[in-house]
Design an enzyme around this catalytic site. Sequence first.
Site, short mmCIF file in Angstrom:
data_model
loop_
_atom_site.label_atom_id
_atom_site.label_comp_id
_atom_site.label_asym_id
_atom_site.label_seq_id
_atom_site.Cartn_x
_atom_site.Cartn_y
_atom_site.Cartn_z
N ASN A 1 -5.11 -5.57 3.66
CA ASN A 1 -4.04 -5.74 2.84
C ASN A 1 -3.32 -6.94 3.50
O ASN A 1 -2.80 -6.38 4.59
CB ASN A 1 -3.03 -4.45 2.63
N LYS B 1 -0.80 -8.36 2.79
CA LYS B 1 0.73 -8.53 2.49
C LYS B 1 1.09 -9.89 2.28
O LYS B 1 0.43 -11.01 1.32
CB LYS B 1 1.38 -7.88 3.85
N HIS C 1 2.66 0.87 -2.35
CA HIS C 1 2.74 1.00 -0.61
C HIS C 1 4.27 1.15 -0.28
O HIS C 1 5.44 1.00 -0.93
CB HIS C 1 2.55 -0.81 -0.60
N GLU D 1 5.97 -0.38 1.90
CA GLU D 1 6.76 -1.63 1.80
C GLU D 1 7.51 -1.77 0.60
O GLU D 1 8.71 -2.12 0.42
CB GLU D 1 6.39 -2.83 2.53
N GLU E 1 -0.72 6.43 4.43
CA GLU E 1 -0.26 5.53 5.50
C GLU E 1 1.15 5.98 5.99
O GLU E 1 2.37 5.80 5.33
CB GLU E 1 -0.05 4.26 4.83
N GLY F 1 2.13 -1.21 11.24
CA GLY F 1 2.62 -2.32 12.06
C GLY F 1 3.30 -2.02 13.40
O GLY F 1 3.69 -2.90 14.10
N SER G 1 -1.94 0.81 11.52
CA SER G 1 -2.31 0.42 12.92
C SER G 1 -4.07 0.63 13.28
O SER G 1 -4.28 0.94 14.17
CB SER G 1 -1.54 0.87 14.10
P1 13P Z 1 -1.24 -2.26 9.50
O1 13P Z 1 -2.49 -2.21 9.87
O2 13P Z 1 -0.61 -3.59 10.13
O3 13P Z 1 -0.26 -1.23 10.54
O4 13P Z 1 -0.63 -2.06 8.13
C1 13P Z 1 -1.19 -1.00 7.56
C2 13P Z 1 -0.90 -1.48 6.07
O5 13P Z 1 0.44 -1.16 5.88
C3 13P Z 1 -1.96 -1.51 5.13
O6 13P Z 1 -1.41 -1.30 3.88
#
Ligand code: 13P
Length: 252
Positions: free
Chosen positions: A9, A11, A93, A95, A163, A169, A208
């Site tokens: 992803n 983003k 997601h 976010e 997740e 992150g 992560s």
């Molecule tokens: P990270 O791998 O950067 O922690 O992000 C995970 C994520 O949100 C994938 O959708």
Amino acid sequence: MRRKLAAGNWKMNGTRAAFAEAKALIAAHPAPRCQILLCPPATLIAAMAEIAEGSPLLVGGQDCHADAAGAHTGDISAAMLAEAGAGFVILGHSERRADHAERDEDVRRKADAALAAGLVAIVCVGETEAERDAGSELDVVGRQLAGSVPDGATGADVVIAYEPVWAIGTGRTPTAEQIAAMHRFLRETLVARFGEDGHAFRLLYGGSVKPGNARSIFAIPDVDGALVGGASLKAEDFKPIVAALEDCADRE
Ligand code: 13P
């Protein structure tokens, strides 16, 4: 048998310069023993799909609108993603749930639209740190799963990504026991709702995932792959994650 899936992803990261990373990934995995998916920003989907043509690299979107068309400035329909060359779409997601106030019922409607357009929907669930501290992670994720996954879902067209918000992150990951417990719960919940087909849904872990921890995460029962953020942006980081998943696929 569930096909392993390594999903990236991106983003809101990446311009056309980042196609070099997709090309390096394709070159390193010409015949992978798992599925490899990149979900770039919407602006890159069509061109990345052209680059991926004839290769095993799959391309997906990061969101879609629930409606097929209409007055929704800035939004993109599932059919538009499919026409651009996407085969998958990430939905719900954390976010988007946080930034755009997406509720479970919104995610479910988007998933319905994705399925109608022939896309595979990757439905994301996961608790916040406060929810885990309160011991309510199974309640929270169970509610998200029940509300976000449409009744018409099958293991062929819906993937679940667990997740935990506090692991995204942050460089922090749950323990293997915590991941195992959540994935076992997801599996049991899907089987309770969908019967035998509940075993066919792929369950990804996300948060992560890095080259250094991928192998141990993929060894956890009922982890069928990963949804990777930061470490999917550079082929040098994503390649060893894909390789670790391929090794698991080999052993089965
Ligand atoms: P990270 O791998 O950067 O922690 O992000 C995970 C994520 O949100 C994938 O959708």
